[in-house]
Design a protein around this motif. Structure first.
Motif, PDB file in Angstrom:
ATOM      1  N   ILE A 194       0.850  -1.215   0.000  1.00  0.00           N
ATOM      2  CA  ILE A 194       0.000   0.000   0.000  1.00  0.00           C
ATOM      3  C   ILE A 194       0.879   1.256   0.000  1.00  0.00           C
ATOM      4  N   HIS A 200      -4.589   4.599  -4.521  1.00  0.00           N
ATOM      5  CA  HIS A 200      -5.651   4.384  -3.533  1.00  0.00           C
ATOM      6  C   HIS A 200      -6.074   5.638  -2.774  1.00  0.00           C
ATOM      7  N   HIS A 205      -7.878   7.771   1.524  1.00  0.00           N
ATOM      8  CA  HIS A 205      -7.521   8.980   2.293  1.00  0.00           C
ATOM      9  C   HIS A 205      -8.281  10.191   1.717  1.00  0.00           C
ATOM     10  N   ASP A 346      -4.786   3.340   6.101  1.00  0.00           N
ATOM     11  CA  ASP A 346      -4.117   2.262   5.351  1.00  0.00           C
ATOM     12  C   ASP A 346      -4.298   0.919   6.054  1.00  0.00           C
TER      13      ASP A 346
END
Ligand code: FES
Ligand SMILES: [Fe+2]
Length: 386
Positions: A194, A200, A205, A346
């Motif tokens: 990650i 992502h 986030h 995360d």
């Protein structure tokens, strides 16, 4: 590297997910990775003679200790009946086992064995008991170690390659940094993936990193060197090379986020600290974050994270310097809040991935913003196949 095709995916990285759930695969993976230079800790924890810290290397507990001007590393296991010689994260003092009081010298020899002649029939010298040494080397304030192996002959500098002058500049510390540690119920590789994923942020986030939306492909500038890689958003193709020279001659000044991923499980990020009271005319505050995902078990990792003001010269007037030092404690609180929030976001994802890890298999479809996961897995496959 070209994207794996449907037919080459399995053959190229056939075992990438094995150690996520299988204990034997995990132990074998760790034993192999223990031959590779692995970050163990910081020299700021080894400032005084006799200072030591413990760390994990290749799935085993090890410790590093200062003896005068030398740093030495050993497996954390007594040669008598294998009791751990160090039972805390760090400390100071001679190597003396807490179980039967065997004492060791700086070469790891048992030189003080209570009632040795009486109970073992020989002198400590004749007994010739030792603890296993590990190789230690440093770059800036970062301490790396590896288990000795006939084919492990690359120096740390050769291993780190282009990152050497950058680490020496960004990670030479004069005082203790602040730390954040977290237990994560997920495999270290899922955590590391990650951190290599620039796709992502808007989903995971949305109120922090992801507020700017998806980065355009043209802004995703990746560099690969040896087993490692770096991400310089918005840089040109010479971005990495053009950072090296100014780091060497002391003229480098941060302009934008930079991240270096050092195989197997270390990352070093240069980032702009957000500060709620900052005004436009106040020069930006830059920080360095050193992070490591320590493998503990197939489904468990330990995050170690250190952050500190980037050690680059700042062009500020006297009044501004005073403002910075007075406001720094507040800024650090805000930073720590943001760092913990990002990790929590995360970790929520990787812990879910881990819960479904037995379903992980085949090679995932990774796009350009996840290119570095592919590079990492390629380095991993080579390291594990050895
Ligand atoms: S196990 Fe260490 S002295 Fe006995
Ligand atoms: Fe993230």
């Amino acid at each position: 590297m070209d994207a794996p095709t449907e037919s080459t995916r399995e053959s190229r990285f056939p075992k990438w997910a094995a150690a996520l759930t299988d204990h034997d695969a995990f132990q074998q993976e760790q034993a192999r990775l223990g031959r590779i230079w692995t970050f163990l800790g910081l020299t700021t924890d080894l400032a005084k003679d006799g200072d030591w810290f413990t760390a994990q290397l290749g799935g085993r507990s090890v410790f590093v200790q200062r003896f005068g001007d030398k740093l030495k590393g050993f497996e954390n296991r007594c040669a008598h009946r294998f009791y751990p010689l160090r039972t805390k994260d760090k400390g100071n003092g001679p190597i003396k086992c807490g179980f039967h009081h065997w004492g060791y010298d700086e070469d790891g020899r048992a030189v003080d064995v209570p009632r040795c002649k009486d109970l073992f029939g020989v002198t400590p010298k004749e007994l010739n008991a030792r603890i296993a040494p590990i190789e230690i080397a440093t770059c800036g304030s970062l301490v790396f170690g590896r288990f000795q192996h006939p084919r492990a002959n690359e120096t740390l500098q050769q291993f780190l390659r282009e990152a050497v002058p950058i680490i020496e500049t960004m990670c030479t510390l004069t005082r203790q940094p602040r730390t954040v540690t977290l237990d994560i119920e997920a495999n270290w590789k899922l955590c590391y993936h990650i951190s290599l994923d620039d796709y992502h942020s808007p989903a995971v986030h949305p109120t922090t990193f992801g507020m700017g939306g998806y980065l355009k492909r043209s802004a995703l500038r990746y560099f690969r060197f040896g087993m490692h890689n770096a991400f310089f958003p918005g840089a040109d193709e010479n971005g990495l090379q053009s950072m090296i020279q100014p780091c060497q001659d002391g003229t480098y000044r941060p302009v934008r986020y930079r991240i270096f991923q050092i195989f197997p499980n270390l990352l070093i990020a240069l980032f702009r600290g957000q500060y709620m009271f900052a005004k436009r005319q106040v020069p930006t505050h830059w920080y360095v974050n050193v992070q490591q995902y320590v493998p503990i078990a197939p489904g468990r990792s330990f995050l170690r994270s250190w952050y500190y003001r980037a050690p680059f010269k700042e062009d500020r007037g006297a009044l501004n310097r005073l403002y910075v030092s007075l406001s720094e404690p507040v800024r650090k609180q805000v930073l720590e809040y943001n760092i913990r929030k990002l990790h929590a976001e995360d970790n929520h994802v990787v812990e879910r991935l881990q819960r479904f890890a037995s379903q992980q298999g085949g090679w995932p479809r990774v796009g350009y913003a996840e290119e570095r996961i592919k590079w990492f897995e390629e380095a991993y496959a080579n390291a594990i196949a050895d």
